[in-house]
Write a protein that holds these residues in place. Structure first.
Motif, PDB file in Angstrom:
ATOM      1  N   ILE A  26       0.840  -1.208   0.000  1.00  0.00           N
ATOM      2  CA  ILE A  26       0.000   0.000   0.000  1.00  0.00           C
ATOM      3  C   ILE A  26       0.870   1.251   0.000  1.00  0.00           C
ATOM      4  O   ILE A  26       0.650   2.191  -0.777  1.00  0.00           O
ATOM      5  CB  ILE A  26      -0.927   0.008   1.234  1.00  0.00           C
ATOM      6  CG1 ILE A  26      -2.128  -0.904   1.024  1.00  0.00           C
ATOM      7  CG2 ILE A  26      -1.395   1.423   1.568  1.00  0.00           C
ATOM      8  CD1 ILE A  26      -3.204  -0.348   0.123  1.00  0.00           C
ATOM      9  N   ASP A  29       2.473   1.794  -3.264  1.00  0.00           N
ATOM     10  CA  ASP A  29       1.515   1.878  -4.362  1.00  0.00           C
ATOM     11  C   ASP A  29       1.711   0.753  -5.375  1.00  0.00           C
ATOM     12  O   ASP A  29       1.845   0.988  -6.580  1.00  0.00           O
ATOM     13  CB  ASP A  29       1.645   3.243  -5.055  1.00  0.00           C
ATOM     14  CG  ASP A  29       0.392   3.586  -5.848  1.00  0.00           C
ATOM     15  OD1 ASP A  29      -0.656   2.985  -5.577  1.00  0.00           O
ATOM     16  OD2 ASP A  29       0.475   4.445  -6.743  1.00  0.00           O
ATOM     17  N   LEU A  51      -7.506   0.279   4.458  1.00  0.00           N
ATOM     18  CA  LEU A  51      -6.409   0.958   3.758  1.00  0.00           C
ATOM     19  C   LEU A  51      -6.719   1.100   2.264  1.00  0.00           C
ATOM     20  O   LEU A  51      -6.427   2.139   1.658  1.00  0.00           O
ATOM     21  CB  LEU A  51      -5.101   0.183   3.955  1.00  0.00           C
ATOM     22  CG  LEU A  51      -4.433   0.320   5.333  1.00  0.00           C
ATOM     23  CD1 LEU A  51      -3.316  -0.703   5.489  1.00  0.00           C
ATOM     24  CD2 LEU A  51      -3.899   1.724   5.543  1.00  0.00           C
ATOM     25  N   CYS A  52      -7.316   0.082   1.689  1.00  0.00           N
ATOM     26  CA  CYS A  52      -7.673   0.162   0.269  1.00  0.00           C
ATOM     27  C   CYS A  52      -8.793   1.176   0.039  1.00  0.00           C
ATOM     28  O   CYS A  52      -8.785   1.908  -0.963  1.00  0.00           O
ATOM     29  CB  CYS A  52      -8.092  -1.214  -0.240  1.00  0.00           C
ATOM     30  SG  CYS A  52      -6.701  -2.312  -0.566  1.00  0.00           S
ATOM     31  N   ARG A  55      -7.019   4.484   0.135  1.00  0.00           N
ATOM     32  CA  ARG A  55      -6.209   4.677  -1.072  1.00  0.00           C
ATOM     33  C   ARG A  55      -7.066   5.001  -2.286  1.00  0.00           C
ATOM     34  O   ARG A  55      -6.733   5.878  -3.101  1.00  0.00           O
ATOM     35  CB  ARG A  55      -5.389   3.412  -1.342  1.00  0.00           C
ATOM     36  CG  ARG A  55      -4.521   3.493  -2.596  1.00  0.00           C
ATOM     37  CD  ARG A  55      -4.053   2.109  -3.032  1.00  0.00           C
ATOM     38  NE  ARG A  55      -5.197   1.252  -3.400  1.00  0.00           N
ATOM     39  CZ  ARG A  55      -5.071  -0.007  -3.827  1.00  0.00           C
ATOM     40  NH1 ARG A  55      -3.881  -0.553  -3.928  1.00  0.00           N
ATOM     41  NH2 ARG A  55      -6.148  -0.706  -4.140  1.00  0.00           N
ATOM     42  N   ASP A  56      -8.188   4.289  -2.418  1.00  0.00           N
ATOM     43  CA  ASP A  56      -9.038   4.441  -3.602  1.00  0.00           C
ATOM     44  C   ASP A  56     -10.116   5.507  -3.429  1.00  0.00           C
ATOM     45  O   ASP A  56     -10.955   5.691  -4.316  1.00  0.00           O
ATOM     46  CB  ASP A  56      -9.708   3.107  -3.934  1.00  0.00           C
ATOM     47  CG  ASP A  56      -8.694   1.998  -4.222  1.00  0.00           C
ATOM     48  OD1 ASP A  56      -7.568   2.345  -4.629  1.00  0.00           O
ATOM     49  OD2 ASP A  56      -9.026   0.813  -4.018  1.00  0.00           O
ATOM     50  N   SER A  89      -5.177   2.672  10.110  1.00  0.00           N
ATOM     51  CA  SER A  89      -6.051   2.726   8.940  1.00  0.00           C
ATOM     52  C   SER A  89      -7.383   3.385   9.285  1.00  0.00           C
ATOM     53  O   SER A  89      -7.928   4.161   8.487  1.00  0.00           O
ATOM     54  CB  SER A  89      -6.282   1.317   8.382  1.00  0.00           C
ATOM     55  OG  SER A  89      -7.079   0.534   9.256  1.00  0.00           O
ATOM     56  N   CYS A  92      -6.935   7.125   9.525  1.00  0.00           N
ATOM     57  CA  CYS A  92      -6.879   7.682   8.166  1.00  0.00           C
ATOM     58  C   CYS A  92      -8.282   7.789   7.568  1.00  0.00           C
ATOM     59  O   CYS A  92      -8.637   8.813   6.950  1.00  0.00           O
ATOM     60  CB  CYS A  92      -6.010   6.799   7.266  1.00  0.00           C
ATOM     61  SG  CYS A  92      -4.249   6.841   7.654  1.00  0.00           S
ATOM     62  N   LEU A 149      -1.191   9.160   2.378  1.00  0.00           N
ATOM     63  CA  LEU A 149      -2.301   8.262   2.075  1.00  0.00           C
ATOM     64  C   LEU A 149      -3.616   9.015   1.873  1.00  0.00           C
ATOM     65  O   LEU A 149      -4.442   8.619   1.039  1.00  0.00           O
ATOM     66  CB  LEU A 149      -2.466   7.240   3.204  1.00  0.00           C
ATOM     67  CG  LEU A 149      -1.395   6.150   3.294  1.00  0.00           C
ATOM     68  CD1 LEU A 149      -1.590   5.308   4.549  1.00  0.00           C
ATOM     69  CD2 LEU A 149      -1.429   5.256   2.059  1.00  0.00           C
ATOM     70  N   THR A 150      -3.807  10.079   2.630  1.00  0.00           N
ATOM     71  CA  THR A 150      -5.093  10.789   2.574  1.00  0.00           C
ATOM     72  C   THR A 150      -5.075  11.985   1.632  1.00  0.00           C
ATOM     73  O   THR A 150      -6.127  12.540   1.314  1.00  0.00           O
ATOM     74  CB  THR A 150      -5.500  11.279   3.968  1.00  0.00           C
ATOM     75  OG1 THR A 150      -4.507  12.195   4.457  1.00  0.00           O
ATOM     76  CG2 THR A 150      -5.631  10.104   4.931  1.00  0.00           C
TER      77      THR A 150
END
Length: 300
Positions: A26, A29, A51-52, A55-56, A89, A92, A149-150
């Motif tokens: 993650i 990337d 986390l995904c 990310r998405d 996570s 986030c 990440l954010t």
């Protein structure tokens, strides 16, 4: 390019575990990365999926999952609340999607610990929830990776430099926590990129070249000086036998004695001085400039 953490002998066995490996993918990337099947009873599965979602930027399923988790009533004996990957996570996700934060704050309160690493990590996560990304006592590497990440970029050069200097000076692993080590390695890379420096791979390669260069120039200078001094001693010995009454020969013998050069034993005093001079001359000839005086120990 092989990632920095994969080169570490310490990290190799750690990355055989699914959760740290997924976390690294993650952070770096990894293309085509998919989370494992969601299992509410598995804290690692939860962490990977959240986390995904972050990310998405997949808000709806993340919001639904978080609502389910809010129904839990954990206590200090609940093992899953000590999963750093999961709690990070969730922090986030709460910040990125503006989810209710009271429940995750309660988790952090339950995780209270006297251990310095855990205490500072909890404080850092709490400050992130509060929107304070640059607290002086926090682990700034956690805040930095959270920002990556954010997409919430609040750069602070002072904090970045302090974190970078701390991690760069300390041996690896930096912490006992695998989570903090993984985050710290990524934060170092982010710091390199932000500063426009060589990335860690290139920097380490340059350091290795510098170390070899310094060693080889010193060895070459030592060889040259040894040959010259031995040549001088041999020449004086021959001259003494063939021209014992010559004034120049007598002067040469006098100077040799003054510098402590002995044919059979030590001529290290003169040799070492000449070697140091020759080493500096060689390095200057090749365009090398020592960065600071504190590096001279490593040059030798």
């Amino acid at each position: 390019m092989v990632s920095l953490e994969a080169k570490s002998a310490y990290m190799a066995p750690l990355l055989e575990s699914p959760m740290p490996r997924f976390f690294v993918d993650i952070l770096y990337d990894e293309p085509g990365l998919q989370p494992p099947k969601l299992q509410l009873a598995d804290s690692n599965s939860l962490a990977c999926n959240v986390l995904c979602f972050v990310r998405d930027a997949d808000e709806l399923p993340c919001r639904e999952l978080y609502q389910q988790l809010q129904g839990r009533k954990p206590n200090k004996e609940s093992e899953w609340i000590y999963n750093d990957y999961l709690v990070f996570s969730l922090v986030c996700a709460v910040k990125k999607f503006t989810l209710p934060s009271e429940w995750i704050r309660q988790l952090l309160a339950l995780r209270a610990s006297q251990d310095e690493e855990k205490k500072r990590l909890n404080a850092t996560l709490g400050n992130i929830l509060a929107g304070n990304l640059n607290n002086r006592e926090d682990y700034h590497q956690v805040s930095l990776v959270y920002q990556m990440l954010t997409g919430e970029q609040v750069p602070d050069e002072t904090r970045l430099n302090k974190m970078f200097n701390f991690l760069w000076r300390h041996p690896f692993p930096f912490f006992t926590s695998p989570f903090l080590n993984l985050i710290s390695l990524k934060a170092l890379e982010l710091a390199f990129n932000r500063k426009g420096l060589l990335n860690p791979e290139q920097f380490f390669a340059a350091e290795q070249f510098t170390e070899r260069f310094l060693h080889r120039t010193r060895s070459l200078a030592s060889l040259v000086v040894t040959v010259l001094v031995l040549g001088l001693v041999l020449s004086l010995a021959i001259a003494t036998v063939r021209y014992p009454t010559n004034g120049w020969v007598k002067l040469g013998l006098l100077l040799t004695s003054a510098f402590g050069v002995d044919v059979l034993a030590s001529f290290s005093g003169l040799r070492d001085k000449l070697r140091d001079m020759a080493t500096k001359a060689l390095r200057r000839a090749f365009g090398y400039s020592p960065p600071t005086s504190s590096s001279t120990k490593s040059e030798k």
